[in-house]
Motif scaffolding. Structure first.
Motif, PDB file in Angstrom:
ATOM      1  N   LEU B   8       0.835  -1.205   0.000  1.00 30.52           N
ATOM      2  CA  LEU B   8       0.000   0.000   0.000  1.00 30.52           C
ATOM      3  C   LEU B   8       0.871   1.257   0.000  1.00 30.52           C
ATOM      4  CD1 LEU B   8      -2.734  -1.099   2.580  1.00 30.52           C
ATOM      5  CD2 LEU B   8      -3.039  -0.795   0.123  1.00 30.52           C
ATOM      6  N   ALA B   9       1.945   1.224   0.779  1.00 26.77           N
ATOM      7  CA  ALA B   9       2.842   2.390   0.832  1.00 26.77           C
ATOM      8  C   ALA B   9       3.463   2.632  -0.546  1.00 26.77           C
ATOM      9  CB  ALA B   9       3.928   2.168   1.883  1.00 26.77           C
ATOM     10  N   ARG B  10       3.837   1.530  -1.211  1.00 31.02           N
ATOM     11  CA  ARG B  10       4.437   1.663  -2.549  1.00 31.02           C
ATOM     12  C   ARG B  10       3.415   2.233  -3.539  1.00 31.02           C
ATOM     13  NH1 ARG B  10       6.750  -2.931  -2.260  1.00 31.02           N
ATOM     14  NH2 ARG B  10       5.152  -4.125  -3.352  1.00 31.02           N
ATOM     15  N   LEU B  11       2.196   1.717  -3.492  1.00 28.34           N
ATOM     16  CA  LEU B  11       1.145   2.209  -4.393  1.00 28.34           C
ATOM     17  C   LEU B  11       0.880   3.695  -4.142  1.00 28.34           C
ATOM     18  CD1 LEU B  11      -1.457  -0.723  -4.243  1.00 28.34           C
ATOM     19  CD2 LEU B  11      -0.142  -0.007  -6.244  1.00 28.34           C
ATOM     20  N   MET B  12       0.878   4.077  -2.887  1.00 35.75           N
ATOM     21  CA  MET B  12       0.609   5.483  -2.540  1.00 35.75           C
ATOM     22  C   MET B  12       1.716   6.388  -3.072  1.00 35.75           C
ATOM     23  SD  MET B  12      -1.418   7.596  -1.209  1.00 35.75           S
ATOM     24  CE  MET B  12      -1.668   9.037  -0.193  1.00 35.75           C
ATOM     25  N   ALA B  13       2.957   5.938  -2.923  1.00 37.89           N
ATOM     26  CA  ALA B  13       4.069   6.749  -3.428  1.00 37.89           C
ATOM     27  C   ALA B  13       3.956   6.905  -4.941  1.00 37.89           C
ATOM     28  CB  ALA B  13       5.399   6.099  -3.052  1.00 37.89           C
ATOM     29  N   MET B  14       3.554   5.824  -5.636  1.00 38.10           N
ATOM     30  CA  MET B  14       3.369   5.906  -7.092  1.00 38.10           C
ATOM     31  C   MET B  14       2.202   6.835  -7.434  1.00 38.10           C
ATOM     32  SD  MET B  14       3.915   1.839  -7.793  1.00 38.10           S
ATOM     33  CE  MET B  14       3.583   1.788  -9.545  1.00 38.10           C
ATOM     34  N   LEU B  62      -3.800  13.935  -0.494  1.00 36.37           N
ATOM     35  CA  LEU B  62      -2.719  13.034  -0.951  1.00 36.37           C
ATOM     36  C   LEU B  62      -1.334  13.539  -0.557  1.00 36.37           C
ATOM     37  CD1 LEU B  62      -3.358  11.891  -4.648  1.00 36.37           C
ATOM     38  CD2 LEU B  62      -3.228  10.470  -2.600  1.00 36.37           C
ATOM     39  N   ALA B  63      -1.144  14.858  -0.624  1.00 41.38           N
ATOM     40  CA  ALA B  63       0.189  15.417  -0.375  1.00 41.38           C
ATOM     41  C   ALA B  63       0.597  15.310   1.086  1.00 41.38           C
ATOM     42  CB  ALA B  63       0.236  16.879  -0.816  1.00 41.38           C
ATOM     43  N   THR B  64      -0.348  14.988   1.972  1.00 41.86           N
ATOM     44  CA  THR B  64       0.009  14.952   3.400  1.00 41.86           C
ATOM     45  C   THR B  64       0.605  13.604   3.810  1.00 41.86           C
ATOM     46  OG1 THR B  64      -2.139  14.159   4.197  1.00 41.86           O
ATOM     47  CG2 THR B  64      -1.897  16.530   3.905  1.00 41.86           C
ATOM     48  N   TYR B  65       0.640  12.658   2.864  1.00 41.31           N
ATOM     49  CA  TYR B  65       1.290  11.379   3.191  1.00 41.31           C
ATOM     50  C   TYR B  65       2.795  11.506   2.954  1.00 41.31           C
ATOM     51  CZ  TYR B  65       3.056   6.679   2.735  1.00 41.31           C
ATOM     52  OH  TYR B  65       3.823   5.554   2.881  1.00 41.31           O
ATOM     53  N   ASP B  66       3.550  11.092   3.929  1.00 43.98           N
ATOM     54  CA  ASP B  66       5.010  11.118   3.829  1.00 43.98           C
ATOM     55  C   ASP B  66       5.476   9.733   3.363  1.00 43.98           C
ATOM     56  OD1 ASP B  66       7.711  11.104   4.179  1.00 43.98           O
ATOM     57  OD2 ASP B  66       7.691  11.701   6.292  1.00 43.98           O
ATOM     58  N   PRO B  67       6.032   9.637   2.149  1.00 45.68           N
ATOM     59  CA  PRO B  67       6.419   8.326   1.600  1.00 45.68           C
ATOM     60  C   PRO B  67       7.451   7.586   2.461  1.00 45.68           C
ATOM     61  CG  PRO B  67       6.628  10.055  -0.049  1.00 45.68           C
ATOM     62  CD  PRO B  67       6.345  10.734   1.244  1.00 45.68           C
ATOM     63  N   ALA B  68       8.104   8.293   3.360  1.00 49.84           N
ATOM     64  CA  ALA B  68       9.099   7.638   4.220  1.00 49.84           C
ATOM     65  C   ALA B  68       8.439   6.971   5.428  1.00 49.84           C
ATOM     66  CB  ALA B  68      10.119   8.673   4.702  1.00 49.84           C
ATOM     67  N   ARG B  69       7.142   7.165   5.614  1.00 45.12           N
ATOM     68  CA  ARG B  69       6.447   6.629   6.791  1.00 45.12           C
ATOM     69  C   ARG B  69       5.462   5.551   6.373  1.00 45.12           C
ATOM     70  NH1 ARG B  69       8.137   9.199  11.513  1.00 45.12           N
ATOM     71  NH2 ARG B  69       6.205   8.426  12.385  1.00 45.12           N
ATOM     72  N   TRP B  74      -1.322   6.489   8.553  1.00 48.59           N
ATOM     73  CA  TRP B  74      -1.797   7.733   7.910  1.00 48.59           C
ATOM     74  C   TRP B  74      -3.270   7.581   7.510  1.00 48.59           C
ATOM     75  CZ3 TRP B  74      -3.536   8.537   2.805  1.00 48.59           C
ATOM     76  CH2 TRP B  74      -3.725   9.868   2.444  1.00 48.59           C
ATOM     77  N   LEU B  75      -3.571   6.473   6.850  1.00 44.58           N
ATOM     78  CA  LEU B  75      -4.961   6.249   6.420  1.00 44.58           C
ATOM     79  C   LEU B  75      -5.886   6.170   7.643  1.00 44.58           C
ATOM     80  CD1 LEU B  75      -6.989   5.702   4.151  1.00 44.58           C
ATOM     81  CD2 LEU B  75      -6.440   3.258   4.351  1.00 44.58           C
ATOM     82  N   ALA B  76      -5.416   5.546   8.711  1.00 42.34           N
ATOM     83  CA  ALA B  76      -6.237   5.420   9.923  1.00 42.34           C
ATOM     84  C   ALA B  76      -6.520   6.791  10.543  1.00 42.34           C
ATOM     85  CB  ALA B  76      -5.532   4.516  10.937  1.00 42.34           C
ATOM     86  N   ALA B  77      -5.533   7.694  10.488  1.00 42.05           N
ATOM     87  CA  ALA B  77      -5.750   9.046  11.029  1.00 42.05           C
ATOM     88  C   ALA B  77      -6.821   9.773  10.215  1.00 42.05           C
ATOM     89  CB  ALA B  77      -4.433   9.838  11.016  1.00 42.05           C
TER      90      ALA B  77
END
Lengths: 214, 174
Positions: B8-14, B62-69, B74-77
């Motif tokens: 999911l993190a990878r998909l989000m970064a893409m 979308l921009a508030t997700y930090d790809p390093a985290r 994030w989604l739960a928040a």
């Protein structure tokens, strides 16, 4: 709402644009740039106090200005971090900076009590109120910068974000004004300069939540 | 595909880079995850609305997700924020029976427990949790909730107000 979540997903997918993730460093640069402009405004409009220009730095000035700067920085960083939500974050570190800065009004009150009621005259109250009002107003740019950042972000506690934005704005505002204010007395700095932060924090808590809800 | 955290993190970064295929896959997985996440903490007839509101919020933020985290905290928040907001706005639900089959399952139980709505809800004093549960989730009127749990009507209202305030303050912390 959409009748069908698949239709929503189709629409969101079609509307996707590349985004640049919000970075802590960018937010901090932005906030510090706001502070730099505020300092320039103080220097141009009011002028820098003579002893600072001459390099004779008063210890009370150094301590109080430093504490307000650190509190402004801690609150600004917390606000910027709050713009990127994450379950598991605490956002409580700024309280230590606030507790240390609270030593200023505490020292001011104790010194005032030791000196007696005459230590605060009508004239000093007028000077103090002037500092509190101007210091709060000088925080407006920091307030605007952090509000802009929060609106781009997703703060999950708008009330706390509002309070902290006010703390940051008031602290940076009074830090900037302290470079002009000629008084280094702990009663003046402890009571009136701290009041600028309290007023600004209250305004932030009252005004900001409705601007940053999402 | 399996909706594990790294995928999911990878998909989000893409998706942040504008990859529509990755984004579509992510949204489909998020819809499934959110339905499980909200589970029994929302009346069934409001579940789809809340999932859609959360997907829209995800899109706008979308921009508030930090790809390093990690992605799921994030989604739960985002989901918790929308959930508390939803509780504020609701309603007297027409249906109150909860769909047992929607109770959350997860391949990563430790993470799921840490970011779950239950964990957030458990932070409330029992009287506040009970008042919110009866009125805002099960859809009883204040009078019915008062009769059901023995709290006075004014106490029910106070507990709902205080409980929602506390939930807002604890969205990321709890």
């Amino acid at each position: 709402m959409y009748r069908d979540t698949n239709a929503l997903i189709d629409e969101l997918t079609a509307g996707l644009e590349p985004v640049r993730p919000l970075r802590l460093s960018s937010g901090l640069r932005f906030a510090l740039a706001g502070l730099a402009v505020t300092l320039a405004v103080v220097a141009l409009l009011f002028g820098i106090r003579g002893d600072v220009l001459a390099g004779r730095l008063d210890p009370v000035f150094l301590l109080s200005a430093g504490l307000f700067f650190v509190l402004g920085l801690a609150a600004s960083v917390t606000v910027i971090v709050m713009s990127r939500p994450q379950v598991g974050r605490d956002h409580g570190g700024w309280r230590w900076a606030a507790a240390m800065t609270a030593l200023l009004p505490l020292s001011g009150i104790i010194t005032w009590m030791v000196r007696g009621p005459d230590a605060v005259s009508a004239a000093t109250v007028g000077q103090g109120l002037e500092c509190a009002v101007i210091g709060s107003m000088l925080g407006l740019l920091t307030f605007a910068v952090l509000t802009f950042w929060l609106r781009r972000g997703a703060p999950t506690s708008p009330e706390r974000a509002g309070l902290l934005t006010g703390v940051a704005a008031g602290s940076f505002g009074i830090f900037a004004l302290s470079l002009h204010c000629p008084f280094s007395d702990v009663v003046h700095v402890g009571l009136w300069h701290s009041l600028a932060v309290v007023v600004s924090a209250g305004l932030g808590r009252l005004v900001l939540p409705r601007l940053i809800r999402w | 595909m399996k909706s594990d955290e790294p995928s999911l993190a990878r998909l989000m970064a893409m998706a942040q880079r504008g990859d529509q295929l990755a984004y579509r896959t992510l949204l489909i997985e998020c819809r499934r995850w959110l339905k499980q996440y909200f589970g029994t903490r929302i009346a069934p007839n409001h579940l789809d609305d809340l999932v859609q509101e959360t997907l829209l919020a995800l899109h706008h933020k979308l921009a508030t997700y930090d790809p390093a985290r990690p992605f799921l905290p994030w989604l739960a928040a985002i989901a918790r924020y929308r959930w508390v907001d939803h509780l504020r706005r609701v309603y007297r639900a027409e249906e109150t029976e909860l769909e047992e089959e929607l109770i959350g399952r997860s391949d990563e139980p430790a993470i799921a427990a840490r970011i779950s709505l239950d964990r957030l809800f458990e932070q409330l004093p029992s009287a506040q949790a009970q008042a919110i549960e009866l009125v805002k989730i099960e859809g009883l009127s204040v009078a019915e909730a008062s009769h059901a749990c023995g709290q006075s009507e004014s106490l029910i209202k106070v507990n709902i107000h205080r409980g929602l305030k506390k939930l807002t303050a604890m969205i990321e912390k709890a």
